[in-house]
Write an enzyme that holds these catalytic residues in place. Structure first.
Site, PDB file in Angstrom:
ATOM      1  N   LYS A 158       0.833  -1.207   0.000  1.00 32.84           N
ATOM      2  CA  LYS A 158       0.000   0.000   0.000  1.00 32.84           C
ATOM      3  C   LYS A 158       0.869   1.259   0.000  1.00 32.84           C
ATOM      4  O   LYS A 158       0.629   2.182  -0.776  1.00 32.84           O
ATOM      5  CB  LYS A 158      -0.928   0.025   1.232  1.00 32.84           C
ATOM      6  CG  LYS A 158      -1.845  -1.178   1.349  1.00 32.84           C
ATOM      7  CD  LYS A 158      -2.803  -1.061   2.527  1.00 32.84           C
ATOM      8  CE  LYS A 158      -2.150  -1.067   3.892  1.00 32.84           C
ATOM      9  NZ  LYS A 158      -1.520  -2.346   4.279  1.00 32.84           N
ATOM     10  N   ARG A 172      -9.169   0.853   9.321  1.00 29.17           N
ATOM     11  CA  ARG A 172      -8.816  -0.533   9.621  1.00 29.17           C
ATOM     12  C   ARG A 172      -9.902  -1.241  10.400  1.00 29.17           C
ATOM     13  O   ARG A 172      -9.770  -2.421  10.692  1.00 29.17           O
ATOM     14  CB  ARG A 172      -7.539  -0.562  10.456  1.00 29.17           C
ATOM     15  CG  ARG A 172      -6.252  -0.766   9.636  1.00 29.17           C
ATOM     16  CD  ARG A 172      -5.105  -0.655  10.618  1.00 29.17           C
ATOM     17  NE  ARG A 172      -3.912  -1.342  10.302  1.00 29.17           N
ATOM     18  CZ  ARG A 172      -2.833  -0.778   9.740  1.00 29.17           C
ATOM     19  NH1 ARG A 172      -2.869   0.470   9.327  1.00 29.17           N
ATOM     20  NH2 ARG A 172      -1.741  -1.477   9.571  1.00 29.17           N
ATOM     21  N   ARG A 201      12.245  -6.409   4.837  1.00 20.74           N
ATOM     22  CA  ARG A 201      12.165  -5.060   4.268  1.00 20.74           C
ATOM     23  C   ARG A 201      12.879  -3.999   5.092  1.00 20.74           C
ATOM     24  O   ARG A 201      12.942  -4.059   6.302  1.00 20.74           O
ATOM     25  CB  ARG A 201      10.702  -4.740   3.997  1.00 20.74           C
ATOM     26  CG  ARG A 201      10.026  -3.742   4.844  1.00 20.74           C
ATOM     27  CD  ARG A 201       8.621  -3.498   4.362  1.00 20.74           C
ATOM     28  NE  ARG A 201       7.736  -3.349   5.504  1.00 20.74           N
ATOM     29  CZ  ARG A 201       6.454  -3.076   5.423  1.00 20.74           C
ATOM     30  NH1 ARG A 201       5.860  -2.982   4.262  1.00 20.74           N
ATOM     31  NH2 ARG A 201       5.734  -2.927   6.503  1.00 20.74           N
ATOM     32  N   ARG A 225      11.555  -1.341  10.427  1.00 14.88           N
ATOM     33  CA  ARG A 225      10.474  -1.122  11.375  1.00 14.88           C
ATOM     34  C   ARG A 225      10.550  -2.130  12.518  1.00 14.88           C
ATOM     35  O   ARG A 225      10.805  -3.307  12.293  1.00 14.88           O
ATOM     36  CB  ARG A 225       9.126  -1.259  10.662  1.00 14.88           C
ATOM     37  CG  ARG A 225       8.802  -0.049   9.828  1.00 14.88           C
ATOM     38  CD  ARG A 225       7.567  -0.227   9.000  1.00 14.88           C
ATOM     39  NE  ARG A 225       6.436  -0.793   9.725  1.00 14.88           N
ATOM     40  CZ  ARG A 225       5.189  -0.748   9.284  1.00 14.88           C
ATOM     41  NH1 ARG A 225       4.928  -0.144   8.128  1.00 14.88           N
ATOM     42  NH2 ARG A 225       4.218  -1.301   9.965  1.00 14.88           N
ATOM     43  N   ARG A 233      -0.197  -8.931  13.311  1.00 14.57           N
ATOM     44  CA  ARG A 233      -0.741  -7.942  12.367  1.00 14.57           C
ATOM     45  C   ARG A 233      -1.651  -8.615  11.341  1.00 14.57           C
ATOM     46  O   ARG A 233      -2.698  -8.084  10.974  1.00 14.57           O
ATOM     47  CB  ARG A 233       0.401  -7.191  11.667  1.00 14.57           C
ATOM     48  CG  ARG A 233       1.054  -6.157  12.580  1.00 14.57           C
ATOM     49  CD  ARG A 233       2.480  -5.857  12.172  1.00 14.57           C
ATOM     50  NE  ARG A 233       2.586  -5.069  10.964  1.00 14.57           N
ATOM     51  CZ  ARG A 233       3.719  -4.975  10.233  1.00 14.57           C
ATOM     52  NH1 ARG A 233       4.810  -5.642  10.594  1.00 14.57           N
ATOM     53  NH2 ARG A 233       3.740  -4.230   9.163  1.00 14.57           N
TER      54      ARG A 233
HETATM   55  P1  AMP Z   1       1.140   0.532   9.175  1.00 18.53           P
HETATM   56  O1  AMP Z   1       2.347   1.369   8.934  1.00 18.53           O
HETATM   57  O2  AMP Z   1      -0.068   0.988   8.427  1.00 18.53           O
HETATM   58  O3  AMP Z   1       1.416  -0.937   8.987  1.00 18.53           O
HETATM   59  O4  AMP Z   1       0.768   0.701  10.724  1.00 18.53           O
HETATM   60  C1  AMP Z   1       1.671   0.340  11.746  1.00 18.53           C
HETATM   61  C2  AMP Z   1       0.933   0.154  13.057  1.00 18.53           C
HETATM   62  O5  AMP Z   1       0.304   1.386  13.439  1.00 18.53           O
HETATM   63  C3  AMP Z   1      -0.204  -0.850  13.044  1.00 18.53           C
HETATM   64  O6  AMP Z   1       0.232  -2.189  13.238  1.00 18.53           O
HETATM   65  C4  AMP Z   1      -1.071  -0.351  14.200  1.00 18.53           C
HETATM   66  O7  AMP Z   1      -0.506  -0.687  15.440  1.00 18.53           O
HETATM   67  C5  AMP Z   1      -0.968   1.164  14.025  1.00 18.53           C
HETATM   68  N1  AMP Z   1      -2.002   1.687  13.100  1.00 18.53           N
HETATM   69  C6  AMP Z   1      -1.803   2.273  11.879  1.00 18.53           C
HETATM   70  N2  AMP Z   1      -2.960   2.640  11.313  1.00 18.53           N
HETATM   71  C7  AMP Z   1      -3.937   2.264  12.181  1.00 18.53           C
HETATM   72  C8  AMP Z   1      -5.349   2.340  12.154  1.00 18.53           C
HETATM   73  N3  AMP Z   1      -6.010   2.882  11.117  1.00 18.53           N
HETATM   74  N4  AMP Z   1      -6.030   1.865  13.230  1.00 18.53           N
HETATM   75  C9  AMP Z   1      -5.397   1.331  14.288  1.00 18.53           C
HETATM   76  N5  AMP Z   1      -4.058   1.200  14.378  1.00 18.53           N
HETATM   77  C10 AMP Z   1      -3.320   1.668  13.332  1.00 18.53           C
END
Ligand code: AMP
Length: 215
Positions: free
Chosen positions: A13, A88, A127, A161, A172
């Site tokens: 994404k 989400r 990654r 990360r 996740r």
């Molecule tokens: P991402 O970079 O989108 O994979 O997000 C990393 C982490 O941030 C996720 O595993 C969640 O812990 C938190 N996070 C990001 N976006 C959301 C969301 N829309 N709702 C809840 N937690 C989020």
């Protein structure tokens, strides 16, 4: 055109959002990036969410809806907004609908990126990104051309990360299937869903995204 990129962690994404920003001048709103920024600048909220993020669980709807609301306040996004990693949960999807209509904006398409689980785990575990320009690399499938030097900007600091490890990744993925995948049906019912195969070269996936947006 305002769109959501929907898909499990590691579906690509962020990578596709970057391309759309470059190609179309759209604005990318990534709640994951916003939360990581809050952590590294050490805000109260950043401290509260750190452990939750490292475990691969979701932070509260209230926090992420608040972050998105702040971003929609200005008049950013004249060329369209890409929601990346948001919504989400069903509650977030409802809130986004309400926020957009309150701002007189529409949601035009939800592009679901499908990638099988084995490929997702492999992608995420290897990654890393350039600490300067954010270019995404992978130990096996896309290493830097010269050791430890970013192909794109020449920087030599890279980031991994904290949640790109096997245990967090499993949480996740589970969270995705439990909390986020119902959004596929939700947006299908709202006649916004367009699904693409997210596996393959970045360029090939990018043209599938463009195709989905042109539908
Ligand atoms: P991402 O970079 O989108 O994979 O997000 C990393 C982490 O941030 C996720 O595993 C969640 O812990 C938190 N996070 C990001 N976006 C959301 C969301 N829309 N709702 C809840 N937690 C989020």
């Amino acid at each position: 055109m305002n769109i959501i990129l929907l898909g499990p962690p590691g579906a690509g994404k962020g990578t596709q959002a970057h391309r759309l920003v470059e190609a179309r001048g759209m604005v990318q709103l990534s709640t994951g990036d916003m939360l990581r920024a809050a952590r590294s600048s050490g805000t109260e909220m950043g401290k509260r969410v750190a452990d939750i993020m490292d475990r691969g669980e979701l932070v509260t709807d209230e926090i992420v809806i608040g972050l998105i609301e702040e971003q929609l306040d200005g008049d950013a996004g004249a060329h369209g907004i890409i929601f990346d990693g948001f919504p989400r949960t069903l509650a977030q999807a409802d809130a986004l609908g309400e926020l957009l209509s309150a701002k007189g904006k529409t949601l035009d398409a939800v592009v679901e990126m499908r990638v099988d689980d084995t490929a997702l785990v492999k992608r995420v575990i290897g990654r890393f990104t350039c600490g300067n320009c954010g270019e995404v690399y992978h130990d096996e499938t896309k290493p830097t051309a010269k050791d430890d030097i970013c192909d794109k900007c020449g920087n030599s600091e890279f980031k991994r990360r904290a949640d790109d490890n096997e245990e967090s990744m499993r949480t996740r993925l589970m969270t995705y299937y439990r909390e986020t995948s119902p959004l596929i049906g939700y947006y299908y019912a709202h006649k916004r869903l367009r699904s693409i195969d997210g596996l393959g070269e970045i360029e090939a996936v990018a043209s599938r995204v463009e195709g989905a947006l042109a539908e």
